[in-house]
Structures are given as structure tokens and as C-alpha cells.
Design a protein around this motif. Structure first.
Motif, PDB file in Angstrom:
ATOM      1  N   CYS A  25      -4.122  -7.242  -0.081  1.00  0.00           N
ATOM      2  CA  CYS A  25      -5.076  -7.006  -1.223  1.00  0.00           C
ATOM      3  C   CYS A  25      -4.675  -7.928  -2.297  1.00  0.00           C
ATOM      4  O   CYS A  25      -3.459  -8.386  -2.506  1.00  0.00           O
ATOM      5  CB  CYS A  25      -4.836  -5.571  -1.761  1.00  0.00           C
ATOM      6  N   GLU A  48      -7.433   2.146  -0.550  1.00  0.00           N
ATOM      7  CA  GLU A  48      -8.061   2.381   0.560  1.00  0.00           C
ATOM      8  C   GLU A  48      -7.239   2.175   1.701  1.00  0.00           C
ATOM      9  O   GLU A  48      -7.345   2.757   2.772  1.00  0.00           O
ATOM     10  CB  GLU A  48      -9.307   1.235   0.688  1.00  0.00           C
ATOM     11  N   SER A  79       0.790  -1.137   0.063  1.00  0.00           N
ATOM     12  CA  SER A  79      -0.070   0.115   0.018  1.00  0.00           C
ATOM     13  C   SER A  79       0.719   1.429  -0.007  1.00  0.00           C
ATOM     14  O   SER A  79       0.667   2.174  -0.659  1.00  0.00           O
ATOM     15  CB  SER A  79      -1.061   0.126   1.192  1.00  0.00           C
ATOM     16  N   GLU A 115      -4.805   5.038   2.375  1.00  0.00           N
ATOM     17  CA  GLU A 115      -5.744   6.148   3.074  1.00  0.00           C
ATOM     18  C   GLU A 115      -5.876   5.968   4.496  1.00  0.00           C
ATOM     19  O   GLU A 115      -5.828   6.918   5.292  1.00  0.00           O
ATOM     20  CB  GLU A 115      -7.089   6.476   2.168  1.00  0.00           C
ATOM     21  N   ALA A 116      -6.007   4.564   4.775  1.00  0.00           N
ATOM     22  CA  ALA A 116      -6.146   4.207   6.183  1.00  0.00           C
ATOM     23  C   ALA A 116      -4.761   4.638   7.063  1.00  0.00           C
ATOM     24  O   ALA A 116      -5.102   4.526   8.240  1.00  0.00           O
ATOM     25  CB  ALA A 116      -6.706   2.835   6.348  1.00  0.00           C
ATOM     26  N   GLU A 147      -8.027  -0.830  -6.117  1.00  0.00           N
ATOM     27  CA  GLU A 147      -8.968  -0.238  -4.931  1.00  0.00           C
ATOM     28  C   GLU A 147      -8.422  -0.556  -3.622  1.00  0.00           C
ATOM     29  O   GLU A 147      -8.721   0.380  -2.793  1.00  0.00           O
ATOM     30  CB  GLU A 147     -10.310  -0.531  -5.456  1.00  0.00           C
ATOM     31  N   CYS A 148      -8.288  -1.649  -3.417  1.00  0.00           N
ATOM     32  CA  CYS A 148      -7.796  -2.207  -1.980  1.00  0.00           C
ATOM     33  C   CYS A 148      -6.703  -1.564  -1.639  1.00  0.00           C
ATOM     34  O   CYS A 148      -6.628  -0.905  -0.491  1.00  0.00           O
ATOM     35  CB  CYS A 148      -7.692  -3.498  -2.063  1.00  0.00           C
TER      36      CYS A 148
END
Length: 279
Positions: free
Chosen positions: A261, A274, A64, A277-278, A270-271
Motif C-alpha cells: 500500500c 482492505e 496492514s 479485511e482480506a 483505504e488500501c
């Protein structure tokens, strides 16, 4: 007067500039000007190598974070400019620096070769009757003729591998740099190629940094030791940083075993967005 070079015997010039270019382009027509251009483009390319290596360290923070870093590069401009425009401007500028650096190095070598009948065809260095004592021309400087092409070929493979996805084929997932890096460097031949290329890059950077100061006039016995130390530190840090990627992937310390993911260009991205952002 147009720049010329003559043989030691005073024969006809071995090269001439037919038409001087307007200032400041005419500076590049002289050997000194080309050395300056090669030095400053080298500074720009070295800066890119350092920033690129630091950015790639996000690999150790997981998929991520690596995805977030890649998206940050694509979004440079803060919404004021079209997406990826700034990134493409930087790419074009980087390509221009690379081509000018390559051209100046090659043409300077050719001028050196043509200026003496004893100059070598490949490197342009003069051949001596007796064995040459390489005091000033150390091992790194004598291998610049080889490390430069190796780095150039490595850049092309690197782009085909991780930017265009030609080498990975169906395993390549656009927008998921973590997966692409791990997938690529999991191959032993590719990992070996990256190691060899980055050793050549480090040798090239060492001599390039050392000679850059001399070209720009920063040359004094009182601080030449600092020049050498700086060249050593830069080359060493870049070497260790870049070699850590293939070594740790091959060692299994960087993998996708704990990936949350999925690996695909739809729900997977998309995962990752997210998850970024978390954080």
C-alpha cells in the motif's frame, strides 16, 4: 490527628497536614498511604507497559496488521459508544496514574529529605559519615531517582514522535503506525534514545516490582527469591521486547521495501483497511 514528622532532636515538625481530607483521601496524606498508592499505580502502569509492548509486536506482521491493531483500539466499545471514546478514557486514566505515581514518589522523597539534615537533596537518602554498605539498597533502587525522570522524558518524546507526529514532521502519516515506527526508528539518534530509555525503564521496573511486594506486605524470606525472579523476568521480557523494535529496524529486517500500500493518509489507509479485511 494530622500526620507530622519531627527532627530526631525533638524540634518542631518539619511538615504538617493543615486539614485532614475525608476518608479515603486522608489515607494519601500519610507516608504509608502514599507508598500504597505509589505501589498500586505502579501495578497499573506496569500492566500498560506489558500490553503496549505485546500490541507493538504486530509490527512484525506487516503494515496492514499494525493498522488493524490501531483501528481496533480506536473502535473499543463495539459501536455502542462514540469512536475513540473508550481509548480516550483509558488515556486519561493512564495519565492520572502517571501523575499520581510521580507525585507520591516526589513527596515521599521530600519527606525523607526533610526528616534528616543529612539526607541528600536529590534522592532523599541519608548520608553517612562512613561509606555506606549497599546490601538492601541495591544498584536499581539507588538509581530510581534517575530512571524515573528518564522514563518520564522518554514518554513525552514518544508521544511527540509517534502519537502527535511533531518529531517526524511531514514524514508522519496519521493512521499508519507501521510507517511512522519504521520512519522514526530508522534514525540512528532516535534508535539510540529508545535503547537508552528502555534500559532505564527495565531497571525501574525491576526495582519497582521488587519493592511493590514489600510495600503491599508480601515480604517473607521463604519466597523473596520468587519476588526477585519475577522482577527479573518482567524487566527482562519488557527490555528484550522493546529493544527488538529499534534493533531490527536498524538491522533492516523491518522496513517498507515490500510494502503493497502507498504511504499517505487517503488511498494508503483505504488500501491498508482492505488488506486487513482480506486476512
Amino acid at each position: 490527628m494530622a500526620p507530622t514528622a519531627t527532627q530526631p532532636t525533638g524540634s518542631a515538625p518539619v511538615f504538617t497536614t493543615k486539614r485532614p481530607l475525608p476518608f479515603p483521601l486522608n489515607i494519601y496524606q500519610s507516608a504509608i498511604g502514599r507508598k500504597w498508592v505509589m505501589a498500586w499505580t505502579g501495578v497499573g502502569l506496569l500492566g500498560f507497559v506489558i500490553v503496549h509492548m505485546i500490541g507493538n509486536l504486530h509490527l512484525y506482521e506487516g503494515p496492514s496488521r499494525m493498522y488493524e491493531y490501531a483501528e481496533t483500539l480506536r473502535d473499543l466499545g463495539g459501536g455502542l459508544l462514540p469512536r475513540t471514546l473508550v481509548l480516550w478514557i483509558m488515556r486519561v486514566g493512564l495519565l492520572a496514574m502517571f501523575l499520581v505515581h510521580l507525585h507520591s514518589a516526589y513527596t515521599l522523597k521530600e519527606r525523607s529529605r526533610l526528616a534528616s539534615q543529612r539526607a541528600g537533596f536529590i534522592g532523599g537518602a541519608k548520608k553517612y559519615e562512613s561509606k555506606r554498605d549497599y546490601v538492601a539498597a541495591n544498584y536499581a533502587s539507588r538509581t530510581m531517582r534517575w530512571t524515573g525522570p528518564i522514563v518520564g522524558l522518554y514518554v513525552l518524546f514518544h508521544l511527540a514522535d509517534l502519537t502527535w507526529g511533531w518529531w517526524l514532521g511531514d514524514a508522519y502519516v496519521r493512521g499508519d503506525p507501521y510507517h511512522n515506527v519504521v520512519e522514526s526508528l530508522s534514525s540512528i539518534p532516535v534508535a539510540i534514545l529508545y535503547v537508552v530509555a528502555n534500559v532505564a525503564l527495565a531497571v525501574h521496573i525491576f526495582h519497582g516490582t521488587w519493592s511493590m511486594f514489600q510495600t503491599l506486605g508480601v515480604n517473607n524470606p521463604r519466597y523473596n527469591g520468587l519476588r526477585r525472579n519475577l522482577a527479573t523476568v518482567l524487566a527482562g521480557v519488557i527490555l528484550v521486547g522493546n529493544l527488538s523494535f529499534p534493533v531490527l529496524v536498524q538491522a533492516g529486517l523491518v522496513d517498507e521495501d515490500n510494502r503493497d500500500c502507498p504511504v499517505n493518509d487517503s488511498t494508503g489507509l483505504e488500501c491498508l483497511a482492505e488488506a486487513a479485511e482480506a486476512h
